[in-house]
Design a protein around this motif. Structure first.
Motif, PDB file in Angstrom:
ATOM      1  N   ALA A 185       0.755  -1.154   0.001  1.00  0.00           N
ATOM      2  CA  ALA A 185      -0.012  -0.016   0.037  1.00  0.00           C
ATOM      3  C   ALA A 185       0.852   1.509   0.048  1.00  0.00           C
ATOM      4  O   ALA A 185       0.541   2.266  -0.784  1.00  0.00           O
ATOM      5  CB  ALA A 185      -0.745  -0.031   1.163  1.00  0.00           C
ATOM      6  N   GLY A 186       2.018   1.084   0.730  1.00  0.00           N
ATOM      7  CA  GLY A 186       2.845   2.381   0.744  1.00  0.00           C
ATOM      8  C   GLY A 186       3.578   2.599  -0.765  1.00  0.00           C
ATOM      9  O   GLY A 186       3.717   3.814  -0.987  1.00  0.00           O
ATOM     10  N   GLY A 187       3.737   1.397  -1.357  1.00  0.00           N
ATOM     11  CA  GLY A 187       4.249   1.726  -2.867  1.00  0.00           C
ATOM     12  C   GLY A 187       3.442   2.243  -3.743  1.00  0.00           C
ATOM     13  O   GLY A 187       3.447   2.904  -4.458  1.00  0.00           O
ATOM     14  N   ALA A 188       1.832   1.858  -3.629  1.00  0.00           N
ATOM     15  CA  ALA A 188       0.971   2.259  -4.531  1.00  0.00           C
ATOM     16  C   ALA A 188       0.919   3.827  -4.028  1.00  0.00           C
ATOM     17  O   ALA A 188       0.765   4.643  -4.835  1.00  0.00           O
ATOM     18  CB  ALA A 188      -0.438   1.500  -4.073  1.00  0.00           C
ATOM     19  N   LEU A 189       0.916   4.131  -2.942  1.00  0.00           N
ATOM     20  CA  LEU A 189       0.606   5.555  -2.503  1.00  0.00           C
ATOM     21  C   LEU A 189       1.823   6.635  -2.985  1.00  0.00           C
ATOM     22  O   LEU A 189       1.729   7.765  -3.428  1.00  0.00           O
ATOM     23  CB  LEU A 189       0.608   5.812  -1.027  1.00  0.00           C
ATOM     24  CG  LEU A 189      -0.519   5.183  -0.192  1.00  0.00           C
ATOM     25  CD1 LEU A 189      -0.469   5.356   1.201  1.00  0.00           C
ATOM     26  CD2 LEU A 189      -1.838   5.892  -0.776  1.00  0.00           C
TER      27      LEU A 189
END
Length: 147
Positions: A110-114
């Motif tokens: 999710a951090g990478g997506a953000l």
């Protein structure tokens, strides 16, 4: 160095595209798993999340509406982390550890997506050059979501 952005998009999106397709191929098994996790309307949840994963993954891969696709992926990952991988409720330490790993994996991805939501798709995208994507910015690498 510009090739790193499309390579990163490919590596990042592959798991979401394949996982999303698996939501349709293994619909009954994933519906049963979602139901056992207490997900409301588990069949619809599996179908909708499959659509979000495939479309989100393709949008990131191709660089078309990548910020929107990455946002859909982040929402799925955070929802799954807190609704499905509830390691804090599991008494068996081995199963709790397994769910903790899935929970942390989802938070990490999710951090990478953000990051994609913030910075956009980068070079070698299929998006039109110079075109704004509304509230989600222009999609150029290094152009953050600020006015």
């Amino acid at each position: 160095m510009g090739v790193l952005a499309p390579l990163g998009r490919l590596l990042f999106s592959a798991i979401f595209i394949t996982s999303g397709l698996n939501h349709f191929i293994q619909l009954d098994a994933l519906t049963a798993y979602a139901q056992s996790s207490g997900i409301p309307e588990p069949r619809w949840a599996v179908l909708l999340s499959g659509v979000a994963l495939v479309l989100g993954g393709l949008s990131v891969l191709l660089g078309v509406l990548a910020r929107l696709g990455a946002a859909a992926i982040a929402i799925f990952l955070l929802s799954a982390a807190f609704m499905v991988h509830r390691f804090w409720l599991i008494a068996d330490p081995v199963q709790a550890q397994d769910q903790l790993i899935h929970f942390m994996k989802n938070l990490s991805m999710a951090g990478g997506a953000l990051f994609i939501v913030y910075f956009g798709s980068g070079p070698f995208s299929l998006r039109r050059g110079g075109r704004k994507e509304g509230l989600l910015g222009g999609g150029r690498l290094g152009t953050p979501l600020r006015p």
